[in-house]
Design a protein around this motif. Structure first.
Motif, PDB file in Angstrom:
ATOM      1  N   MET A 195      42.381  39.034  31.609  1.00 18.47           N
ATOM      2  CA  MET A 195      42.922  40.205  32.271  1.00 18.47           C
ATOM      3  C   MET A 195      41.911  40.782  33.264  1.00 18.47           C
ATOM      4  O   MET A 195      42.294  41.217  34.340  1.00 18.47           O
ATOM      5  N   LEU A 196      40.645  40.778  32.893  1.00 20.91           N
ATOM      6  CA  LEU A 196      39.601  41.289  33.769  1.00 20.91           C
ATOM      7  C   LEU A 196      39.495  40.441  35.039  1.00 20.91           C
ATOM      8  O   LEU A 196      39.256  40.967  36.131  1.00 20.91           O
ATOM      9  N   GLU A 197      39.708  39.132  34.921  1.00 23.93           N
ATOM     10  CA  GLU A 197      39.654  38.250  36.088  1.00 23.93           C
ATOM     11  C   GLU A 197      40.765  38.574  37.081  1.00 23.93           C
ATOM     12  O   GLU A 197      40.557  38.523  38.302  1.00 23.93           O
ATOM     13  N   ALA A 198      41.933  38.940  36.628  1.00 23.19           N
ATOM     14  CA  ALA A 198      43.058  39.285  37.496  1.00 23.19           C
ATOM     15  C   ALA A 198      42.751  40.569  38.264  1.00 23.19           C
ATOM     16  O   ALA A 198      43.046  40.677  39.463  1.00 23.19           O
ATOM     17  N   VAL A 199      42.149  41.563  37.598  1.00 25.76           N
ATOM     18  CA  VAL A 199      41.813  42.815  38.259  1.00 25.76           C
ATOM     19  C   VAL A 199      40.748  42.580  39.326  1.00 25.76           C
ATOM     20  O   VAL A 199      40.825  43.099  40.445  1.00 25.76           O
ATOM     21  N   VAL A 200      39.734  41.780  39.004  1.00 24.92           N
ATOM     22  CA  VAL A 200      38.690  41.458  39.970  1.00 24.92           C
ATOM     23  C   VAL A 200      39.289  40.706  41.152  1.00 24.92           C
ATOM     24  O   VAL A 200      38.945  40.965  42.319  1.00 24.92           O
ATOM     25  N   PHE A 201      40.198  39.780  40.880  1.00 25.55           N
ATOM     26  CA  PHE A 201      40.855  39.030  41.954  1.00 25.55           C
ATOM     27  C   PHE A 201      41.634  39.969  42.866  1.00 25.55           C
ATOM     28  O   PHE A 201      41.542  39.898  44.093  1.00 25.55           O
ATOM     29  N   VAL A 202      42.410  40.885  42.306  1.00 28.10           N
ATOM     30  CA  VAL A 202      43.210  41.823  43.098  1.00 28.10           C
ATOM     31  C   VAL A 202      42.298  42.734  43.923  1.00 28.10           C
ATOM     32  O   VAL A 202      42.548  42.986  45.099  1.00 28.10           O
ATOM     33  N   LEU A 203      41.233  43.240  43.304  1.00 33.33           N
ATOM     34  CA  LEU A 203      40.297  44.093  44.048  1.00 33.33           C
ATOM     35  C   LEU A 203      39.607  43.322  45.165  1.00 33.33           C
ATOM     36  O   LEU A 203      39.403  43.847  46.267  1.00 33.33           O
ATOM     37  N   THR A 204      39.228  42.074  44.907  1.00 36.85           N
ATOM     38  CA  THR A 204      38.592  41.247  45.930  1.00 36.85           C
ATOM     39  C   THR A 204      39.532  41.021  47.101  1.00 36.85           C
ATOM     40  O   THR A 204      39.147  41.149  48.269  1.00 36.85           O
ATOM     41  N   VAL A 205      40.781  40.698  46.798  1.00 38.92           N
ATOM     42  CA  VAL A 205      41.775  40.494  47.860  1.00 38.92           C
ATOM     43  C   VAL A 205      41.983  41.789  48.648  1.00 38.92           C
ATOM     44  O   VAL A 205      42.074  41.774  49.886  1.00 38.92           O
ATOM     45  N   ALA A 206      42.030  42.936  47.953  1.00 39.93           N
ATOM     46  CA  ALA A 206      42.221  44.220  48.636  1.00 39.93           C
ATOM     47  C   ALA A 206      41.027  44.548  49.537  1.00 39.93           C
ATOM     48  O   ALA A 206      41.196  45.005  50.677  1.00 39.93           O
ATOM     49  N   VAL A 207      39.813  44.312  49.056  1.00 39.87           N
ATOM     50  CA  VAL A 207      38.620  44.603  49.853  1.00 39.87           C
ATOM     51  C   VAL A 207      38.544  43.676  51.061  1.00 39.87           C
ATOM     52  O   VAL A 207      38.285  44.122  52.191  1.00 39.87           O
ATOM     53  N   VAL A 208      38.773  42.376  50.863  1.00 35.15           N
ATOM     54  CA  VAL A 208      38.741  41.427  51.980  1.00 35.15           C
ATOM     55  C   VAL A 208      39.834  41.767  52.989  1.00 35.15           C
ATOM     56  O   VAL A 208      39.606  41.761  54.205  1.00 35.15           O
TER      57      VAL A 208
END
Length: 125
Positions: free
Chosen positions: A1-14
């Motif tokens: 679950m933590l990996e999905a949140v990090v992925f979403v935040l990374t996509v949002a920041v990029v």
């Protein structure tokens, strides 16, 4: 679950950085007011006729979505040549006029009515 949140935040920041970079590079709409139709940023002489060198000296500003410089430069060169031809023809005509004894600026045509009998009477009447 933590990996999905990090992925979403990374996509949002990029995505945000890409949007910000695109906004800075391409602008966010018109930054300058529309040009006044009665005034041009290009300067041509108003106190004398435009010469070929005036046309050759015109430099237009280039923008991201500007013009094709080679095409405009070609057009300006054609206009400059046309002005040179016009100026040469005018100078030749003025020289011929001066040689014929009529200085430029004087009316070489006869007064109105002088060539048709003076008082308007027809010659065949």
């Amino acid at each position: 679950m933590l990996e999905a949140v990090v992925f979403v935040l990374t996509v949002a920041v990029v995505g945000g950085l890409l949007f910000l970079g695109g906004s800075v590079l391409l602008g966010r709409g018109e930054t300058q007011p529309p040009a006044d139709p009665d005034r041009s940023p290009l300067e041509l002489p108003e106190d004398r006729p435009v010469t070929a060198d005036d046309v050759r000296g015109v430099r237009m500003s280039v923008t991201v979505r500007g013009y094709r410089m080679t095409e405009v430069d070609w057009l300006l060169e054609q206009l400059a040549r046309a002005l040179e031809e016009r100026d040469a023809a005018t100078a030749a005509l003025r020289a011929r006029l001066e040689q014929s004894g009529h200085p430029p600026g004087t009316d070489a045509a006869p007064p109105s009515g002088a060539g048709a009998g003076g008082n308007g009477a027809r010659a065949d009447a």
